[in-house]
Motif scaffolding. Structure first.
Motif, PDB file in Angstrom:
ATOM      1  N   VAL A 314       0.827  -1.214   0.000  1.00 21.85           N
ATOM      2  CA  VAL A 314       0.000   0.000   0.000  1.00 21.85           C
ATOM      3  C   VAL A 314       0.861   1.264   0.000  1.00 21.85           C
ATOM      4  N   HIS A 315       1.982   1.262   0.749  1.00 19.94           N
ATOM      5  CA  HIS A 315       2.767   2.507   0.856  1.00 19.94           C
ATOM      6  C   HIS A 315       3.394   2.916  -0.468  1.00 19.94           C
ATOM      7  N   LEU A 316       3.433   1.982  -1.449  1.00 22.94           N
ATOM      8  CA  LEU A 316       4.009   2.330  -2.755  1.00 22.94           C
ATOM      9  C   LEU A 316       2.935   2.575  -3.815  1.00 22.94           C
ATOM     10  N   GLN A 317       1.681   2.588  -3.405  1.00 16.83           N
ATOM     11  CA  GLN A 317       0.596   2.937  -4.330  1.00 16.83           C
ATOM     12  C   GLN A 317       0.597   4.461  -4.538  1.00 16.83           C
ATOM     13  N   PRO A 318       0.357   4.898  -5.791  1.00 20.36           N
ATOM     14  CA  PRO A 318       0.342   6.347  -6.048  1.00 20.36           C
ATOM     15  C   PRO A 318      -0.586   7.117  -5.107  1.00 20.36           C
ATOM     16  N   ALA A 319      -1.700   6.498  -4.718  1.00 23.28           N
ATOM     17  CA  ALA A 319      -2.661   7.205  -3.853  1.00 23.28           C
ATOM     18  C   ALA A 319      -2.048   7.606  -2.517  1.00 23.28           C
ATOM     19  N   PHE A 320      -0.968   6.924  -2.127  1.00 21.46           N
ATOM     20  CA  PHE A 320      -0.384   7.207  -0.810  1.00 21.46           C
ATOM     21  C   PHE A 320       1.014   7.812  -0.908  1.00 21.46           C
ATOM     22  N   ALA A 321       1.313   8.367  -2.110  1.00 18.15           N
ATOM     23  CA  ALA A 321       2.628   9.003  -2.316  1.00 18.15           C
ATOM     24  C   ALA A 321       2.829  10.145  -1.311  1.00 18.15           C
ATOM     25  N   TRP A 322       1.710  10.776  -0.925  1.00 20.81           N
ATOM     26  CA  TRP A 322       1.796  11.913   0.010  1.00 20.81           C
ATOM     27  C   TRP A 322       2.400  11.514   1.354  1.00 20.81           C
ATOM     28  N   LEU A 323       2.438  10.220   1.641  1.00 17.84           N
ATOM     29  CA  LEU A 323       3.052   9.791   2.905  1.00 17.84           C
ATOM     30  C   LEU A 323       4.579   9.851   2.820  1.00 17.84           C
ATOM     31  N   GLY A 324       5.093   9.959   1.588  1.00 20.82           N
ATOM     32  CA  GLY A 324       6.537  10.126   1.398  1.00 20.82           C
ATOM     33  C   GLY A 324       7.344   8.878   1.711  1.00 20.82           C
ATOM     34  N   LEU A 325       6.751   7.705   1.511  1.00 20.94           N
ATOM     35  CA  LEU A 325       7.461   6.451   1.822  1.00 20.94           C
ATOM     36  C   LEU A 325       8.037   5.867   0.532  1.00 20.94           C
ATOM     37  N   SER A 326       9.331   5.635   0.523  1.00 13.79           N
ATOM     38  CA  SER A 326       9.971   5.162  -0.708  1.00 13.79           C
ATOM     39  C   SER A 326      10.179   3.654  -0.657  1.00 13.79           C
ATOM     40  N   PRO A 327      10.534   3.047  -1.811  1.00 14.71           N
ATOM     41  CA  PRO A 327      10.862   1.623  -1.796  1.00 14.71           C
ATOM     42  C   PRO A 327      11.977   1.363  -0.789  1.00 14.71           C
ATOM     43  N   GLY A 328      11.871   0.271  -0.081  1.00  6.59           N
ATOM     44  CA  GLY A 328      12.858  -0.027   0.966  1.00  6.59           C
ATOM     45  C   GLY A 328      12.331   0.297   2.358  1.00  6.59           C
ATOM     46  N   SER A 329      11.183   1.013   2.418  1.00  5.13           N
ATOM     47  CA  SER A 329      10.638   1.382   3.737  1.00  5.13           C
ATOM     48  C   SER A 329      10.186   0.155   4.527  1.00  5.13           C
ATOM     49  N   TYR A 330       9.567  -0.807   3.822  1.00  7.72           N
ATOM     50  CA  TYR A 330       9.062  -2.034   4.487  1.00  7.72           C
ATOM     51  C   TYR A 330       9.530  -3.226   3.645  1.00  7.72           C
ATOM     52  N   PRO A 331      10.798  -3.615   3.826  1.00  6.38           N
ATOM     53  CA  PRO A 331      11.419  -4.557   2.892  1.00  6.38           C
ATOM     54  C   PRO A 331      10.736  -5.918   2.835  1.00  6.38           C
ATOM     55  N   VAL A 332      10.194  -6.388   3.945  1.00  7.68           N
ATOM     56  CA  VAL A 332       9.585  -7.728   3.912  1.00  7.68           C
ATOM     57  C   VAL A 332       8.301  -7.686   3.077  1.00  7.68           C
ATOM     58  N   ALA A 333       7.477  -6.688   3.322  1.00  8.33           N
ATOM     59  CA  ALA A 333       6.232  -6.556   2.543  1.00  8.33           C
ATOM     60  C   ALA A 333       6.561  -6.383   1.059  1.00  8.33           C
ATOM     61  N   GLU A 334       7.599  -5.616   0.767  1.00  8.69           N
ATOM     62  CA  GLU A 334       7.957  -5.357  -0.633  1.00  8.69           C
ATOM     63  C   GLU A 334       8.437  -6.639  -1.315  1.00  8.69           C
ATOM     64  N   GLU A 335       9.217  -7.398  -0.572  1.00  8.80           N
ATOM     65  CA  GLU A 335       9.725  -8.665  -1.131  1.00  8.80           C
ATOM     66  C   GLU A 335       8.571  -9.647  -1.362  1.00  8.80           C
ATOM     67  N   LEU A 336       7.636  -9.706  -0.441  1.00  7.35           N
ATOM     68  CA  LEU A 336       6.486 -10.603  -0.638  1.00  7.35           C
ATOM     69  C   LEU A 336       5.631 -10.121  -1.817  1.00  7.35           C
ATOM     70  N   ALA A 337       5.451  -8.816  -1.913  1.00  8.91           N
ATOM     71  CA  ALA A 337       4.646  -8.289  -3.027  1.00  8.91           C
ATOM     72  C   ALA A 337       5.261  -8.701  -4.372  1.00  8.91           C
ATOM     73  N   ASP A 338       6.577  -8.862  -4.402  1.00  2.31           N
ATOM     74  CA  ASP A 338       7.258  -9.267  -5.640  1.00  2.31           C
ATOM     75  C   ASP A 338       7.220 -10.770  -5.862  1.00  2.31           C
ATOM     76  N   SER A 339       6.837 -11.539  -4.852  1.00  2.00           N
ATOM     77  CA  SER A 339       7.012 -12.993  -5.002  1.00  2.00           C
ATOM     78  C   SER A 339       5.753 -13.829  -4.749  1.00  2.00           C
ATOM     79  N   VAL A 340       4.679 -13.236  -4.217  1.00  2.00           N
ATOM     80  CA  VAL A 340       3.521 -14.083  -3.868  1.00  2.00           C
ATOM     81  C   VAL A 340       2.644 -14.404  -5.077  1.00  2.00           C
ATOM     82  N   LEU A 341       2.054 -15.583  -5.027  1.00  2.00           N
ATOM     83  CA  LEU A 341       1.113 -16.015  -6.061  1.00  2.00           C
ATOM     84  C   LEU A 341       0.010 -16.827  -5.387  1.00  2.00           C
ATOM     85  N   SER A 342      -1.251 -16.534  -5.743  1.00  2.00           N
ATOM     86  CA  SER A 342      -2.397 -17.240  -5.151  1.00  2.00           C
ATOM     87  C   SER A 342      -2.949 -18.257  -6.144  1.00  2.00           C
ATOM     88  N   LEU A 343      -3.179 -19.469  -5.669  1.00  2.00           N
ATOM     89  CA  LEU A 343      -3.749 -20.542  -6.500  1.00  2.00           C
ATOM     90  C   LEU A 343      -5.272 -20.573  -6.338  1.00  2.00           C
TER      91      LEU A 343
END
Ligand SMILES: Cc1ncc(COP(=O)(O)O)c(C=O)c1O
Length: 369
Positions: A314-343
């Motif tokens: 969520v922190h990297l969605q354009p709608a929340f850019a105003w929070l000023g959070l860049s990539p790397g702010s929440y590394p675990v969530a970011e890594e999962l967002a890059d790797s999860v897949l739902s069956l």
């Protein structure tokens, strides 16, 4: 070309329950009463009883449930609310609808759920509320979260939109915090045939504030104590939910059985299923993948649809850019967002379809050890 095994198919549920659902809808049509009537109050009672909560308040959708619950629990514009960056965006939208300010605590790599140790580092006496999300049908570590909240005097409002029937110990999702919030979006473990939601709580005052806020802020007719909203579970949706509720436990058991078949197909380390909580309800079956695109293509070539929950925290969605959070702010969530897949995961998957998915997964794991 549509896949042979789609990600979900709600027509099958209607085929199974059709006459009963037709009867429920007809009952409402014949009653001539469509908003805040006997079906909604009966469902509220039945849902509260199922969960072991004192009150349930039917609202228009899960987003409104969170927004209304936060306000009823005393959150005001400008207050800080801490939640997870790995969730459906509406968890955070609800915070912003109230004018409160979202902050995030990173998630655990094994579960994808908010990590209590990260949470304890993020919160402060200025934190007004914590919104743990029981993502994918799995329960957050509620004892740890409640202790953190008590230490700083924050309210806990649980987002249970993906956790209908989930338990932690003997208690159901939504009964730990000051309030719990459910969505009855059609594909949820308990879904309406349109939008719907509910707030559950034990506290009489929070319950009466929710009832008031969902109905234009009215305490009694034409007596408005707050600038509330129009967000009510309607009679037709309530009647459908009442018809479906008796099946929830058996549908959740079927989901768990399907998840176990998928688990058994996995070998090697190209994929790992996210850890499920005891008492979880498998809303989604989520794998963390070394090569997500590769697995997705392998399954698609075999007619199996997949989805990603969620491709962008969520922190990297354009709608929340105003929070000023860049990539790397929440590394675990970011890594999962890059790797999860739902069956594919729903209680109306046929046995041959489950086998087809499991075989395709096993083949992928063997080829990519
Ligand atoms: C975790 C979570 N929170 C909140 C929501 C919002 O629910 P609704 O779509 O009913 O507004 C959803 C549903 O999409 C969800 O999955």
């Amino acid at each position: 070309m549509s896949p042979e095994i789609p990600f979900g198919d709600l027509r099958r549920e209607y085929q199974a329950l059709g006459a009963m659902l037709d009867g429920a809808i007809k009952r409402v049509l014949e009653s001539g009463w469509f908003i805040l009537g006997s079906e909604t109050s009966a469902f509220e009672e039945e849902w509260a009883r199922y969960l072991g909560a004192k009150h349930a308040i039917g609202v228009g959708n899960g987003t409104d449930a969170i927004r209304i619950a936060l306000e009823a629990c005393g959150v005001r514009p400008g207050d800080e609310v801490v939640t997870t960056p790995l969730t459906a965006v509406p968890t955070v939208t609800a915070v912003c609808m109230l004018g409160a300010v979202p902050r995030f605590a990173d998630v655990s790599p094994s579960t994808g759920l908010i990590d209590p140790s990260a949470l304890s580092r993020v919160v402060s006496r200025g934190t007004r509320a914590i919104v743990p999300v029981h993502l994918y049908g799995n329960m957050c570590d509620m004892p740890a979260i409640m202790e953190i909240a008590r230490g700083i005097g924050a309210a806990v409002v649980e987002d249970c939109a993906q956790a209908h029937g989930a338990t932690y110990g003997a208690a159901k999702a939504g009964t730990f915090g000051l309030a719990g919030c459910y969505s009855f979006y059609p594909s949820k473990n308990l879904g309406a045939y349109g939008d719907g939601g509910a707030v559950v709580c034990d506290n009489d005052e929070v319950a009466s504030r929710c009832r008031m806020l969902r109905n234009y802020g009215q305490r009694a007719r034409y007596e408005h104590l707050a600038a509330g909203v129009n967000s009510r579970l309607d009679e037709i949706q309530a009647a459908i939910l009442r018809a479906k509720l008796p099946y929830l436990d058996q549908w959740n058991a079927r989901r768990t059985a399907i998840a176990r078949c998928y688990d058994a197909a996995i070998s090697g380390d190209s994929v790992r299923p996210l850890a499920r909580s005891d008492g979880g309800v498998c809303h989604l079956y989520v794998l963390a993948c070394r090569d997500r695109a590769g697995l997705q293509a392998h399954l698609a070539a075999r007619g199996i649809a997949t989805q990603v929950h969620y491709p962008r925290p969520v922190h990297l969605q354009p709608a929340f850019a105003w929070l000023g959070l860049s990539p790397g702010s929440y590394p675990v969530a970011e890594e999962l967002a890059d790797s999860v897949l739902s069956l594919p995961m729903h209680p109306f998957l046929r046995e041959d379809e489950v086998t087809q998915v499991a075989e395709a997964l096993a083949e992928y794991c063997q080829r990519n050890r």
